[in-house]
Scaffold this active site. Structure first.
Site, PDB file in Angstrom:
ATOM      1  N   GLN A 171      35.179  18.702 -27.464  1.00 19.00           N
ATOM      2  CA  GLN A 171      34.882  17.670 -25.330  1.00 19.00           C
ATOM      3  C   GLN A 171      34.690  19.430 -24.819  1.00 19.00           C
ATOM      4  O   GLN A 171      34.115  19.472 -24.106  1.00 19.00           O
ATOM      5  CB  GLN A 171      36.740  17.970 -25.017  1.00 19.00           C
ATOM      6  CG  GLN A 171      37.284  16.850 -25.382  1.00 19.00           C
ATOM      7  CD  GLN A 171      38.725  17.013 -25.714  1.00 19.00           C
ATOM      8  OE1 GLN A 171      39.019  17.447 -24.066  1.00 19.00           O
ATOM      9  NE2 GLN A 171      39.867  16.833 -25.764  1.00 19.00           N
ATOM     10  N   ASN A 172      34.278  20.504 -25.391  1.00 14.82           N
ATOM     11  CA  ASN A 172      33.900  20.988 -24.904  1.00 14.82           C
ATOM     12  C   ASN A 172      32.072  21.339 -24.611  1.00 14.82           C
ATOM     13  O   ASN A 172      31.560  20.329 -25.664  1.00 14.82           O
ATOM     14  CB  ASN A 172      33.793  22.694 -25.692  1.00 14.82           C
ATOM     15  CG  ASN A 172      35.365  22.704 -25.861  1.00 14.82           C
ATOM     16  OD1 ASN A 172      36.280  22.908 -25.174  1.00 14.82           O
ATOM     17  ND2 ASN A 172      35.852  23.859 -27.061  1.00 14.82           N
ATOM     18  N   HIS A 228      32.035  15.307 -24.257  1.00 16.79           N
ATOM     19  CA  HIS A 228      31.677  16.027 -22.469  1.00 16.79           C
ATOM     20  C   HIS A 228      30.838  16.462 -22.197  1.00 16.79           C
ATOM     21  O   HIS A 228      30.446  16.732 -21.201  1.00 16.79           O
ATOM     22  CB  HIS A 228      33.366  16.111 -22.375  1.00 16.79           C
ATOM     23  CG  HIS A 228      34.323  15.804 -22.364  1.00 16.79           C
ATOM     24  ND1 HIS A 228      35.702  16.463 -21.980  1.00 16.79           N
ATOM     25  CD2 HIS A 228      34.741  14.922 -22.039  1.00 16.79           C
ATOM     26  CE1 HIS A 228      37.005  15.707 -22.305  1.00 16.79           C
ATOM     27  NE2 HIS A 228      36.454  14.461 -22.352  1.00 16.79           N
ATOM     28  N   CYS A 278      19.013  13.477 -14.962  1.00 22.59           N
ATOM     29  CA  CYS A 278      18.288  13.380 -13.261  1.00 22.59           C
ATOM     30  C   CYS A 278      19.790  12.364 -13.157  1.00 22.59           C
ATOM     31  O   CYS A 278      20.496  11.785 -13.779  1.00 22.59           O
ATOM     32  CB  CYS A 278      17.412  12.544 -13.750  1.00 22.59           C
ATOM     33  SG  CYS A 278      16.676  11.163 -12.058  1.00 22.59           S
ATOM     34  N   CYS A 332      11.612  11.572 -10.663  1.00 27.98           N
ATOM     35  CA  CYS A 332      11.604  10.848  -9.572  1.00 27.98           C
ATOM     36  C   CYS A 332      11.578  11.684  -8.671  1.00 27.98           C
ATOM     37  O   CYS A 332      11.472  11.024  -7.100  1.00 27.98           O
ATOM     38  CB  CYS A 332      12.896  10.282  -9.556  1.00 27.98           C
ATOM     39  SG  CYS A 332      14.509  10.466 -10.039  1.00 27.98           S
TER      40      CYS A 332
END
Length: 191
Positions: free
Chosen positions: A108-109, A128, A136, A173
């Site tokens: 999760q780090n 995560h 973006c 973009c």
């Protein structure tokens, strides 16, 4: 903990060639000096208000005040960049070396310490995200970009400069880039 049951379970998995998955979270990196979100250093002060990570680490807050969110993430990135893997990270690398294709690391780090310790890309899943990348905010593509160079280390309370802001514009973009992390108001993309 009943070590004999654990030992039997591990031996059974090894013999059957099953994968053995290790799930790790913030605790492993706390020993490297990275504050946990729920610890005493988890808050962020913006103006006269203290924010908890669950408030500032959100896409909603990014839409409202991207500078505040980037200030917080740049401070966290500085901490991660200046931290080193600890014995727990290196132990997982040694276990991977022993188990080879039976090893799976789910972390999760977002701090990059498993990579620094040498865990393989193929067997490590950053569920995560990873602070070494940006993407973006408008999702014009699925492309990940390396974290921009030229960003100075930040102390708590430092602000992103006008010169640094140019590094956070999507070349495709023109929208803002964001950290490649799973924010508190987002859910997993199963792909």
């Amino acid at each position: 903990m009943n070590w004999s049951i654990l030992e039997k379970t591990i031996l059974k998995a090894l013999k059957s060639k099953q994968k053995i998955t290790f799930l790790v979270g913030a605790g492993i990196s706390a020993a490297s000096g990275i504050p946990t979100f729920r610890g005493k250093e988890g808050y962020w002060k913006e103006g006269s208000r203290n924010y908890m990570p669950q408030e500032i680490g959100t896409f909603r807050m990014f839409e409202l005040n991207s500078d505040a969110v980037w200030n917080w993430f740049l401070f966290r990135k500085t901490i991660c960049r200046n931290s080193k893997p600890n014995a727990g990270h290196f132990a997982l690398k040694q276990i991977e070396d022993c188990l080879k294709d039976q090893f799976v690391l789910v972390t999760q780090n977002v701090d990059g310490l498993h990579k620094m310790a040498g865990n393989s890309k193929e067997r490590t899943f950053h569920i995560h995200g990873d602070l070494d990348y940006v993407r973006c905010s408008n999702e014009c593509s699925d492309e990940l970009y390396p974290f921009p160079e030229g960003i100075k280390d930040k102390e708590r309370g430092d602000r992103i400069s006008w010169d640094e802001k140019k590094f956070f514009i999507c070349k495709k973009c023109g929208n803002l880039l964001r950290p490649h992390v799973l924010w508190f108001d987002e859910s997993y993309n199963e792909k």
